[in-house]
Motif scaffolding. Sequence first.
Motif, PDB file in Angstrom:
ATOM      1  N   LEU A  21       0.705  -1.162   0.027  1.00  0.00           N
ATOM      2  CA  LEU A  21       0.038   0.206   0.030  1.00  0.00           C
ATOM      3  C   LEU A  21       0.784   1.318   0.003  1.00  0.00           C
ATOM      4  N   GLY A  22       0.900   1.837  -1.160  1.00  0.00           N
ATOM      5  CA  GLY A  22       1.964   3.060  -1.328  1.00  0.00           C
ATOM      6  C   GLY A  22       3.458   2.459  -1.052  1.00  0.00           C
ATOM      7  N   ALA A  23       4.031   3.074  -0.154  1.00  0.00           N
ATOM      8  CA  ALA A  23       5.305   2.866   0.228  1.00  0.00           C
ATOM      9  C   ALA A  23       5.419   1.751   1.175  1.00  0.00           C
ATOM     10  N   TRP A  24       4.557   0.986   1.348  1.00  0.00           N
ATOM     11  CA  TRP A  24       4.396   0.041   2.793  1.00  0.00           C
ATOM     12  C   TRP A  24       4.360  -1.433   1.947  1.00  0.00           C
ATOM     13  N   ASN A  25       4.973  -2.294   2.567  1.00  0.00           N
ATOM     14  CA  ASN A  25       4.653  -3.584   2.014  1.00  0.00           C
ATOM     15  C   ASN A  25       4.278  -4.212   3.420  1.00  0.00           C
ATOM     16  N   PHE A  26       3.289  -5.389   3.348  1.00  0.00           N
ATOM     17  CA  PHE A  26       2.796  -5.998   4.480  1.00  0.00           C
ATOM     18  C   PHE A  26       2.611  -7.263   4.391  1.00  0.00           C
ATOM     19  N   GLU A  27       2.692  -8.141   5.488  1.00  0.00           N
ATOM     20  CA  GLU A  27       2.445  -9.776   5.281  1.00  0.00           C
ATOM     21  C   GLU A  27       1.789 -10.081   6.617  1.00  0.00           C
ATOM     22  N   SER A  28       0.797 -10.692   6.608  1.00  0.00           N
ATOM     23  CA  SER A  28       0.113 -11.193   7.831  1.00  0.00           C
ATOM     24  C   SER A  28      -0.382 -12.783   7.654  1.00  0.00           C
ATOM     25  N   GLY A  29      -0.510 -13.221   8.820  1.00  0.00           N
ATOM     26  CA  GLY A  29      -1.011 -14.543   9.173  1.00  0.00           C
ATOM     27  C   GLY A  29      -1.698 -15.149  10.069  1.00  0.00           C
ATOM     28  N   LEU A  30      -2.580 -16.176   9.899  1.00  0.00           N
ATOM     29  CA  LEU A  30      -3.261 -16.546  11.001  1.00  0.00           C
ATOM     30  C   LEU A  30      -3.180 -17.988  11.041  1.00  0.00           C
TER      31      LEU A  30
END
Length: 95
Positions: A21-30
């Motif tokens: 999202l824009g300059a941000w990278n993200f990873e998430s898990g459950l």
Amino acid sequence: MRASQTVTQTKHMVVGVEGGLGAWNFESGLTWSQNSIDERYTGGYATNQGCNDILANPDFDAFALGQKAIRASAIRRLRAYRIDHDARHRHARFA
């Protein structure tokens, strides 16, 4: 001869997402897990109380088990105290 029947069931689910999202990278898990065990003693087990009762009996001689009459009597007593039912149930969830 001792015999038991063990049934286990395991469920495991993992979901994840990644993106930017824009300059941000993200990873998430459950992660979600569930485990259950049901064990049934089907033969060859005796209750602690049953074994203690037999050993406390003055007519029982553990060193004379080679004699048929004494051995048959001890086997009859042990069978009276045998376990033939569900032994344990355990269910656990992890998130």
